[in-house]
Design a protein around this motif. Structure first.
Motif, PDB file in Angstrom:
ATOM      1  N   ILE A 120      31.636  40.459  61.581  1.00 32.87           N
ATOM      2  CA  ILE A 120      30.192  40.599  61.815  1.00 32.87           C
ATOM      3  C   ILE A 120      29.661  39.381  62.577  1.00 32.87           C
ATOM      4  CG2 ILE A 120      27.923  40.667  60.671  1.00 32.87           C
ATOM      5  CD1 ILE A 120      29.311  42.394  58.488  1.00 32.87           C
ATOM      6  N   ALA A 121      30.169  38.204  62.229  1.00 29.83           N
ATOM      7  CA  ALA A 121      29.760  36.989  62.957  1.00 29.83           C
ATOM      8  C   ALA A 121      30.152  37.083  64.429  1.00 29.83           C
ATOM      9  CB  ALA A 121      30.396  35.757  62.318  1.00 29.83           C
ATOM     10  N   TRP A 122      31.322  37.658  64.692  1.00 33.60           N
ATOM     11  CA  TRP A 122      31.781  37.827  66.071  1.00 33.60           C
ATOM     12  C   TRP A 122      30.937  38.874  66.816  1.00 33.60           C
ATOM     13  CZ3 TRP A 122      34.511  42.393  67.749  1.00 33.60           C
ATOM     14  CH2 TRP A 122      34.947  42.330  69.084  1.00 33.60           C
ATOM     15  N   MET A 123      30.635  39.991  66.132  1.00 34.69           N
ATOM     16  CA  MET A 123      29.931  41.090  66.783  1.00 34.69           C
ATOM     17  C   MET A 123      28.472  40.762  67.080  1.00 34.69           C
ATOM     18  SD  MET A 123      31.425  44.372  64.675  1.00 34.69           S
ATOM     19  CE  MET A 123      30.314  45.518  65.491  1.00 34.69           C
ATOM     20  N   PHE A 124      27.792  40.125  66.115  1.00 37.95           N
ATOM     21  CA  PHE A 124      26.336  39.975  66.226  1.00 37.95           C
ATOM     22  C   PHE A 124      25.869  38.548  66.491  1.00 37.95           C
ATOM     23  CE2 PHE A 124      27.030  43.791  63.633  1.00 37.95           C
ATOM     24  CZ  PHE A 124      26.280  44.714  64.358  1.00 37.95           C
ATOM     25  N   PHE A 125      26.700  37.570  66.162  1.00 37.22           N
ATOM     26  CA  PHE A 125      26.259  36.185  66.315  1.00 37.22           C
ATOM     27  C   PHE A 125      27.130  35.394  67.282  1.00 37.22           C
ATOM     28  CE2 PHE A 125      24.832  37.583  62.098  1.00 37.22           C
ATOM     29  CZ  PHE A 125      23.470  37.365  62.221  1.00 37.22           C
ATOM     30  N   ARG A 126      27.998  36.104  68.011  1.00 41.64           N
ATOM     31  CA  ARG A 126      28.820  35.510  69.074  1.00 41.64           C
ATOM     32  C   ARG A 126      29.665  34.339  68.588  1.00 41.64           C
ATOM     33  NH1 ARG A 126      27.124  37.552  73.963  1.00 41.64           N
ATOM     34  NH2 ARG A 126      25.079  38.546  73.973  1.00 41.64           N
ATOM     35  N   GLU A 127      30.089  34.394  67.344  1.00 35.08           N
ATOM     36  CA  GLU A 127      30.963  33.335  66.847  1.00 35.08           C
ATOM     37  C   GLU A 127      32.418  33.669  67.173  1.00 35.08           C
ATOM     38  OE1 GLU A 127      30.337  32.230  62.807  1.00 35.08           O
ATOM     39  OE2 GLU A 127      28.155  32.104  63.005  1.00 35.08           O
ATOM     40  N   ARG A 128      33.188  32.633  67.389  1.00 35.04           N
ATOM     41  CA  ARG A 128      34.600  32.821  67.749  1.00 35.04           C
ATOM     42  C   ARG A 128      35.401  33.306  66.539  1.00 35.04           C
ATOM     43  NH1 ARG A 128      38.737  29.511  66.687  1.00 35.04           N
ATOM     44  NH2 ARG A 128      40.652  29.724  67.911  1.00 35.04           N
ATOM     45  N   VAL A 129      36.277  34.274  66.788  1.00 35.10           N
ATOM     46  CA  VAL A 129      37.194  34.754  65.756  1.00 35.10           C
ATOM     47  C   VAL A 129      38.617  34.508  66.235  1.00 35.10           C
ATOM     48  CG1 VAL A 129      38.011  36.744  64.460  1.00 35.10           C
ATOM     49  CG2 VAL A 129      35.577  36.494  64.921  1.00 35.10           C
ATOM     50  N   SER A 130      39.389  33.788  65.465  1.00 36.72           N
ATOM     51  CA  SER A 130      40.737  33.405  65.876  1.00 36.72           C
ATOM     52  C   SER A 130      41.725  34.554  65.689  1.00 36.72           C
ATOM     53  CB  SER A 130      41.200  32.205  65.045  1.00 36.72           C
ATOM     54  OG  SER A 130      41.394  32.601  63.703  1.00 36.72           O
ATOM     55  N   GLY A 131      42.906  34.366  66.259  1.00 39.51           N
ATOM     56  CA  GLY A 131      43.968  35.343  66.084  1.00 39.51           C
ATOM     57  C   GLY A 131      44.372  35.504  64.630  1.00 39.51           C
ATOM     58  N   ALA A 136      44.456  38.945  59.803  1.00 39.22           N
ATOM     59  CA  ALA A 136      44.023  39.230  58.431  1.00 39.22           C
ATOM     60  C   ALA A 136      43.292  40.573  58.362  1.00 39.22           C
ATOM     61  CB  ALA A 136      43.127  38.103  57.919  1.00 39.22           C
ATOM     62  N   VAL A 137      42.509  40.891  59.406  1.00 43.33           N
ATOM     63  CA  VAL A 137      41.824  42.187  59.457  1.00 43.33           C
ATOM     64  C   VAL A 137      42.844  43.318  59.442  1.00 43.33           C
ATOM     65  CG1 VAL A 137      40.391  43.697  60.877  1.00 43.33           C
ATOM     66  CG2 VAL A 137      39.780  41.280  60.637  1.00 43.33           C
ATOM     67  N   VAL A 138      43.898  43.172  60.236  1.00 36.81           N
ATOM     68  CA  VAL A 138      44.940  44.201  60.286  1.00 36.81           C
ATOM     69  C   VAL A 138      45.619  44.346  58.924  1.00 36.81           C
ATOM     70  CG1 VAL A 138      47.169  44.816  61.317  1.00 36.81           C
ATOM     71  CG2 VAL A 138      45.333  43.913  62.756  1.00 36.81           C
ATOM     72  N   LEU A 139      45.958  43.219  58.304  1.00 40.74           N
ATOM     73  CA  LEU A 139      46.621  43.254  57.002  1.00 40.74           C
ATOM     74  C   LEU A 139      45.747  43.905  55.939  1.00 40.74           C
ATOM     75  CD1 LEU A 139      48.305  39.715  56.885  1.00 40.74           C
ATOM     76  CD2 LEU A 139      49.406  41.916  57.274  1.00 40.74           C
ATOM     77  N   MET A 140      44.446  43.554  55.929  1.00 39.49           N
ATOM     78  CA  MET A 140      43.564  44.124  54.916  1.00 39.49           C
ATOM     79  C   MET A 140      43.283  45.609  55.187  1.00 39.49           C
ATOM     80  SD  MET A 140      43.140  42.163  52.452  1.00 39.49           S
ATOM     81  CE  MET A 140      42.037  43.315  51.632  1.00 39.49           C
ATOM     82  N   THR A 141      43.261  46.007  56.447  1.00 39.85           N
ATOM     83  CA  THR A 141      43.101  47.428  56.756  1.00 39.85           C
ATOM     84  C   THR A 141      44.311  48.211  56.260  1.00 39.85           C
ATOM     85  OG1 THR A 141      41.783  46.891  58.712  1.00 39.85           O
ATOM     86  CG2 THR A 141      42.724  49.107  58.599  1.00 39.85           C
ATOM     87  N   THR A 142      45.494  47.650  56.462  1.00 39.35           N
ATOM     88  CA  THR A 142      46.712  48.285  55.941  1.00 39.35           C
ATOM     89  C   THR A 142      46.674  48.350  54.425  1.00 39.35           C
ATOM     90  OG1 THR A 142      47.928  47.361  57.821  1.00 39.35           O
ATOM     91  CG2 THR A 142      49.227  48.205  55.990  1.00 39.35           C
ATOM     92  N   THR A 143      46.199  47.270  53.806  1.00 34.56           N
ATOM     93  CA  THR A 143      46.045  47.258  52.348  1.00 34.56           C
ATOM     94  C   THR A 143      45.116  48.373  51.897  1.00 34.56           C
ATOM     95  OG1 THR A 143      46.385  44.862  52.265  1.00 34.56           O
ATOM     96  CG2 THR A 143      45.300  45.872  50.372  1.00 34.56           C
TER      97      THR A 143
END
Length: 300
Positions: A120-131, A136-143
Motif C-alpha cells: 500500500i505504501a508503494w501503491m499510494f505513497f510512492r515508497e520504495r519496495v525492495s525485492g 515476502a509477498v509471493v511467499l505469503m500469497t502461496t501461504t
C-alpha cells in the motif's frame, strides 16, 4: 557496534519478543471467546481492553523520551481513517474470519499485515519496495493458497482466510495512515482509536442484537485486548526506545508463529503437510522482511 549498543540490543530483544508473542496469541485466544460471543462485540471489547492497557502505560510514562507533538487540525482525516479502518472494519473482519477459520490459519495469515503495509505504501505513497519485500509477498500469497485449502480442492474453507486477509489489508491501510501521524504520542493515538472504535463496535453489536454479551465473555475479551493489543504495544514502544524500529520490528514478527504453535496445542489440530509448508513459508517471509528492515536501519 559498541558495548553500549550491544547492551541495548540485549535489553530490547526480550521486550520485542514479548510484544510479538503477546500479539500473536490474540488469534487463538479470540477464537476461544468468539465461539460464544458476537464477533462485532468481541472486536469492540478487544479495543476497549487495549484502551485500558495503554492508558495505564501513559500514566507510567512509557512514551517519555520519545519525540511527540500534539494533534493538529490537519491530522483529523488521518485519525478518523485510523479509527474507522484500523479500529472498526479490520478487527470485525478478523473476528468473523477467526470464527470461520482455524486458529492456526488465522495466526499465520496475520503476517499479511506486514506485506500489505509495504504494498500500500508503494501503491499510494510512492515508497520504495525492495525485492525482499516482493519475495515476502509471493511467499505469503502461496501461504494463503495453502491455508485456504484451494490446493486440495476445498471451497468451504476459503471464507475465513479471505476475511483475515481483508483484515490484514485494513491494518495495512491503518499503518500507512498512522505513519502520517508519527509526530504524535503513539499511546495517545491508540487510546483514541481504542476508546472510539471499541465503543462504536460494542454499540453496533447492541443495536443489531439487542443485548450485550455475558459478563464472563466481556471480561475475557477485555483481558485478551489488554494483554495482546495493549501490553504488547507498551512492550513494543519500550523496545523501540532501546534498540530502534528495524530491530524491534524484526523480533516482533515472531508473533504469527507463536500464535500458530499455540493454536496447535489448544485446538489439537491434525498437523498436515500443507500446514508445515505454510509454517516454513511464513517464517521465510518474516526473515526476508526483517533482514530488509535491518539493512535499511544500518544505512541510516
Amino acid at each position: 557496534m559498541g558495548g553500549g549498543g550491544a547492551m541495548n540490543v540485549r535489553r530490547g530483544i526480550p521486550l520485542a519478543l514479548g510484544a510479538g508473542v503477546l500479539f500473536g496469541l490474540s488469534a487463538p485466544l479470540s477464537k476461544l471467546i468468539v465461539a460464544g460471543m458476537d464477533p462485532i462485540a468481541l472486536a469492540g471489547v478487544l479495543y476497549l481492553g487495549a484502551f485500558v492497557a495503554v492508558s495505564v502505560g501513559r500514566l507510567l510514562g512509557v512514551t517519555r523520551g520519545l519525540h511527540s507533538e500534539p494533534l493538529r487540525r490537519l491530522d483529523v482525516p488521518y485519525v478518523l481513517t485510523m479509527i474507522a479502518v484500523g479500529g472498526v472494519v479490520a478487527p470485525i473482519l478478523l473476528m468473523f474470519g477467526v470464527r470461520a477459520a482455524s486458529g492456526f490459519t488465522a495466526s499465520l495469515l496475520l503476517n499479511f499485515e506486514g506485506v500489505t503495509t509495504a504494498v500500500i505504501a508503494w501503491m499510494f505513497f510512492r515508497e520504495r519496495v525492495s525485492g525482499a519485500v516482493w519475495a515476502a509477498v509471493v511467499l505469503m500469497t502461496t501461504t494463503g493458497v495453502l491455508l485456504t485449502g484451494v490446493a486440495a480442492g476445498g471451497r468451504s474453507s476459503m471464507v475465513g482466510p479471505l476475511l483475515i486477509i481483508g483484515a490484514a489489508i485494513g491494518w495495512g491501510v491503518d499503518n500507512n495512515v498512522s505513519a502520517r501521524l508519527s509526530h504524535c504520542d503513539p499511546l495517545i493515538l491508540v487510546s483514541i482509536k481504542g476508546l472510539a472504535a471499541g465503543l462504536f463496535s460494542l454499540g453496533l453489536s447492541w443495536a443489531t442484537r439487542g443485548s450485550l454479551p455475558a459478563p464472563g465473555s466481556l471480561l475475557a475479551g477485555l483481558g485478551v485486548g489488554c494483554i495482546s493489543y495493549g501490553v504488547s504495544l507498551v512492550l513494543f514502544i519500550l523496545s523501540l526506545k532501546v534498540m530502534g524500529a528495524a530491530r524491534t520490528g524484526a523480533f516482533f514478527a515472531v508473533g504469527p508463529l507463536a500464535g500458530a504453535l499455540l493454536s496447535l496445542v489448544i485446538f489439537r489440530s491434525p498437523f498436515t503437510w500443507s500446514m508445515a509448508a505454510a509454517l516454513v513459508l511464513t517464517a521465510a517471509s518474516i526473515a526476508l522482511v526483517a533482514s530488509e528492515g535491518l539493512r535499511t536501519d544500518g544505512r541510516q
